[in-house]
Design a protein around this motif. Sequence first.
Motif, PDB file in Angstrom:
ATOM      1  N   LYS A 285     -33.817  41.850  -3.336  1.00  0.00           N
ATOM      2  CA  LYS A 285     -32.524  41.297  -2.962  1.00  0.00           C
ATOM      3  C   LYS A 285     -32.117  41.834  -1.605  1.00  0.00           C
ATOM      4  O   LYS A 285     -32.559  42.898  -1.178  1.00  0.00           O
ATOM      5  CB  LYS A 285     -31.460  41.605  -4.016  1.00  0.00           C
ATOM      6  N   GLN A 286     -31.288  41.050  -0.932  1.00  0.00           N
ATOM      7  CA  GLN A 286     -30.842  41.408   0.405  1.00  0.00           C
ATOM      8  C   GLN A 286     -29.905  42.605   0.340  1.00  0.00           C
ATOM      9  O   GLN A 286     -28.967  42.631  -0.454  1.00  0.00           O
ATOM     10  CB  GLN A 286     -30.125  40.230   1.048  1.00  0.00           C
ATOM     11  N   LYS A 287     -30.163  43.613   1.161  1.00  0.00           N
ATOM     12  CA  LYS A 287     -29.237  44.731   1.237  1.00  0.00           C
ATOM     13  C   LYS A 287     -27.924  44.255   1.848  1.00  0.00           C
ATOM     14  O   LYS A 287     -27.915  43.471   2.792  1.00  0.00           O
ATOM     15  CB  LYS A 287     -29.824  45.861   2.077  1.00  0.00           C
ATOM     16  N   ALA A 288     -26.822  44.717   1.282  1.00  0.00           N
ATOM     17  CA  ALA A 288     -25.516  44.301   1.770  1.00  0.00           C
ATOM     18  C   ALA A 288     -25.377  44.585   3.255  1.00  0.00           C
ATOM     19  O   ALA A 288     -25.713  45.667   3.730  1.00  0.00           O
ATOM     20  CB  ALA A 288     -24.419  45.033   0.985  1.00  0.00           C
ATOM     21  N   ASP A 289     -24.918  43.584   3.980  1.00  0.00           N
ATOM     22  CA  ASP A 289     -24.646  43.662   5.421  1.00  0.00           C
ATOM     23  C   ASP A 289     -25.902  43.777   6.281  1.00  0.00           C
ATOM     24  O   ASP A 289     -25.799  43.980   7.491  1.00  0.00           O
ATOM     25  CB  ASP A 289     -23.707  44.827   5.751  1.00  0.00           C
ATOM     26  N   GLY A 293     -25.481  42.001  12.786  1.00  0.00           N
ATOM     27  CA  GLY A 293     -26.009  42.709  13.950  1.00  0.00           C
ATOM     28  C   GLY A 293     -26.982  41.866  14.723  1.00  0.00           C
ATOM     29  O   GLY A 293     -27.701  41.022  14.174  1.00  0.00           O
ATOM     30  N   CYS A 294     -27.029  42.088  16.043  1.00  0.00           N
ATOM     31  CA  CYS A 294     -27.840  41.252  16.919  1.00  0.00           C
ATOM     32  C   CYS A 294     -29.284  41.712  17.030  1.00  0.00           C
ATOM     33  O   CYS A 294     -30.092  41.045  17.681  1.00  0.00           O
ATOM     34  CB  CYS A 294     -27.207  41.190  18.312  1.00  0.00           C
ATOM     35  N   ASN A 295     -29.635  42.860  16.431  1.00  0.00           N
ATOM     36  CA  ASN A 295     -31.055  43.196  16.369  1.00  0.00           C
ATOM     37  C   ASN A 295     -31.698  42.323  15.300  1.00  0.00           C
ATOM     38  O   ASN A 295     -31.013  41.648  14.528  1.00  0.00           O
ATOM     39  CB  ASN A 295     -31.249  44.677  16.048  1.00  0.00           C
ATOM     40  N   LEU A 296     -32.999  42.331  15.255  1.00  0.00           N
ATOM     41  CA  LEU A 296     -33.699  41.486  14.288  1.00  0.00           C
ATOM     42  C   LEU A 296     -34.254  42.294  13.125  1.00  0.00           C
ATOM     43  O   LEU A 296     -35.175  41.860  12.440  1.00  0.00           O
ATOM     44  CB  LEU A 296     -34.822  40.712  14.985  1.00  0.00           C
ATOM     45  N   GLU A 297     -33.688  43.477  12.913  1.00  0.00           N
ATOM     46  CA  GLU A 297     -34.098  44.255  11.759  1.00  0.00           C
ATOM     47  C   GLU A 297     -33.470  43.695  10.483  1.00  0.00           C
ATOM     48  O   GLU A 297     -32.359  43.191  10.495  1.00  0.00           O
ATOM     49  CB  GLU A 297     -33.693  45.719  11.928  1.00  0.00           C
ATOM     50  N   ASN A 298     -34.214  43.815   9.404  1.00  0.00           N
ATOM     51  CA  ASN A 298     -33.742  43.370   8.103  1.00  0.00           C
ATOM     52  C   ASN A 298     -34.147  44.420   7.078  1.00  0.00           C
ATOM     53  O   ASN A 298     -35.159  45.104   7.244  1.00  0.00           O
ATOM     54  CB  ASN A 298     -34.340  42.011   7.747  1.00  0.00           C
ATOM     55  N   ILE A 343     -34.440  50.236  -4.941  1.00  0.00           N
ATOM     56  CA  ILE A 343     -35.133  51.083  -3.972  1.00  0.00           C
ATOM     57  C   ILE A 343     -35.171  50.357  -2.636  1.00  0.00           C
ATOM     58  O   ILE A 343     -35.614  49.202  -2.557  1.00  0.00           O
ATOM     59  CB  ILE A 343     -36.559  51.405  -4.454  1.00  0.00           C
ATOM     60  N   GLU A 344     -34.716  51.024  -1.583  1.00  0.00           N
ATOM     61  CA  GLU A 344     -34.666  50.411  -0.262  1.00  0.00           C
ATOM     62  C   GLU A 344     -36.029  50.505   0.415  1.00  0.00           C
ATOM     63  O   GLU A 344     -36.562  51.602   0.621  1.00  0.00           O
ATOM     64  CB  GLU A 344     -33.603  51.102   0.592  1.00  0.00           C
TER      65      GLU A 344
END
Length: 568
Positions: A285-289, A293-298, A343-344
């Motif tokens: 699942k997508q981590k909240a927030d 942000g304008c970087n392309l990290e996810n 787990i992240e």
Amino acid sequence: MKKILLLATVVLMTISGVLAQSEQFVSTAVSNKNVVLEEFTGINCGYCPDGHKRANQVAAAHPGRVFVINIHAGNYAANTYTTLFGEALANQTGLTGYPSGTVNRHIFSGSHTALDRGSWSSAANTILSQTSPVNIAARGTLDWSTRELNITVQLYYTSNEINSTNKLNVAIIQDNVIGSQSGSSLNPDQVVGSQYRHMHMLRHFLSGQWGESVSPTTSGSFIEKTYTYTIPASLGTPNAIQAKLEDLHFIAFVSQSNQEILTGCEVEIENINLPALSPRLDGLKQKADALKGCNLENTVLATVTNAGSDPLTTLTFEYNVANGAAHTYTWTGNIASLTKQDIELPAFVISPNVNQNVKAHLTSANGQTVNGAEVQLATKKYVANLSGNATILIKTDEYASETSYKLYGPNNNIIQQSSNLSASTENSFAFNPTDPGCYRLEVLDSYGDGISGGYVRIKDANNSLITSVPGSSINDKVIININFGNVGIEDVTVDENISIYPNPTHDIINIATDLNIQQVEVYNMQGQRVAAEMGNVNSISLNGLANGLYLLKVTTENGVSTYKVNKK
């Protein structure tokens, strides 16, 4: 399948309260009622996830006192999740819409027990403040080798109940059922990729449709019932779903008749003969927030369930993004038996404005090789580069009152917003940024079903389209990050410890260094990042990019080095 629904011994206590021939674990003290909240729901019901969220909030506010049962029934339900019992339960409530719920099947006003979701909390508070004429407690065992369930329920009457006979009910409930759900974004904590995690789902009643009759119900009466049931591989009807033992729990309650539940409890279960090591990756699942942000990290979270007796102390994941190179990550910690944890996974880079699948599976647990099933998550991050003024265009559907937007500045402050949009038309808003940095546009749909036939677009001062998001992708909210005047193209800086080759190149740029590479990025000469790789990689592909000059940024422990590269 062995099924014995009645191995019952009724033992009456004397007036002095002395119990004969039985170990008593039910309390004899006068107690208040507990709540059984039956929510009537379905996978095609757009507001039902909001009902799930509200029911969870009521239970969380009163731990050990409120027990939720989600009953899939009616036209909004899918046969996969229905049971033999749901339709009859729904029919006696007088419900007129979904989601609806009953709180102890009590009539609070009018002639029906059905309540809208906004009334559940206050109704629960009312019931919890009332004295119960009967106490209930239940214990049991579940043998994982034979799937045999044994439950003993005890009742003790602290006062005379108005009915001479009551009904005892024992329900099997299943959590973590992954499947589709309309309006799932209204309960984002339960979203798993493109699917939904269904909780508290009714699967079976050991005691039959309306429960087993019990008596006497006079003050000082003690009643004990035992149920033995071999849990089949699947539960429900007609298209049953797999009954996963680690996801089952059991609720017992006593009612006056088919209506008016007096009190209830969760069954305390002792699990026997669990497998020693049994990790399960339930989903991503997508981590909240993470999409801000304008970087392309996810960043995504992997939900792991420990279905074994041994605690999980190390887990190794293998994952990839958009079918790219495989990455591994080893987690250490402690997940107790029959619990789960998010787990992240390490942050990774994705391409802007396109759907990209993240796939992951478990390869080892506690140092032992496992062959875990692959799970995946479709993710997209909208990032637009802007050098001047722009126009925000929002086309709504016929329900414009459901749509609104907020525009946040680089300091995360709201610089403009509106909820006054016109229906079924294109609404235009000027965006004239002054400070460089990362802005954030959030467009919300309060109903949670998207903007049918609509869209969100951003055009620059030349009326050129920068970003376009179809209304169907919005669901309840879409985030567009806008990088204004801050594209981050530095002068060329070279680290003598890094070599890149070949240059010029037709495709691959190789990177030779003894340094630990953290990230490699490629920018075009307009300052737009067009490719990136996270981690200690030694090459990056320019495949698919137009011929011309690019800037290659290599991040190591020494900092950032920038190189001009030429693609021919």
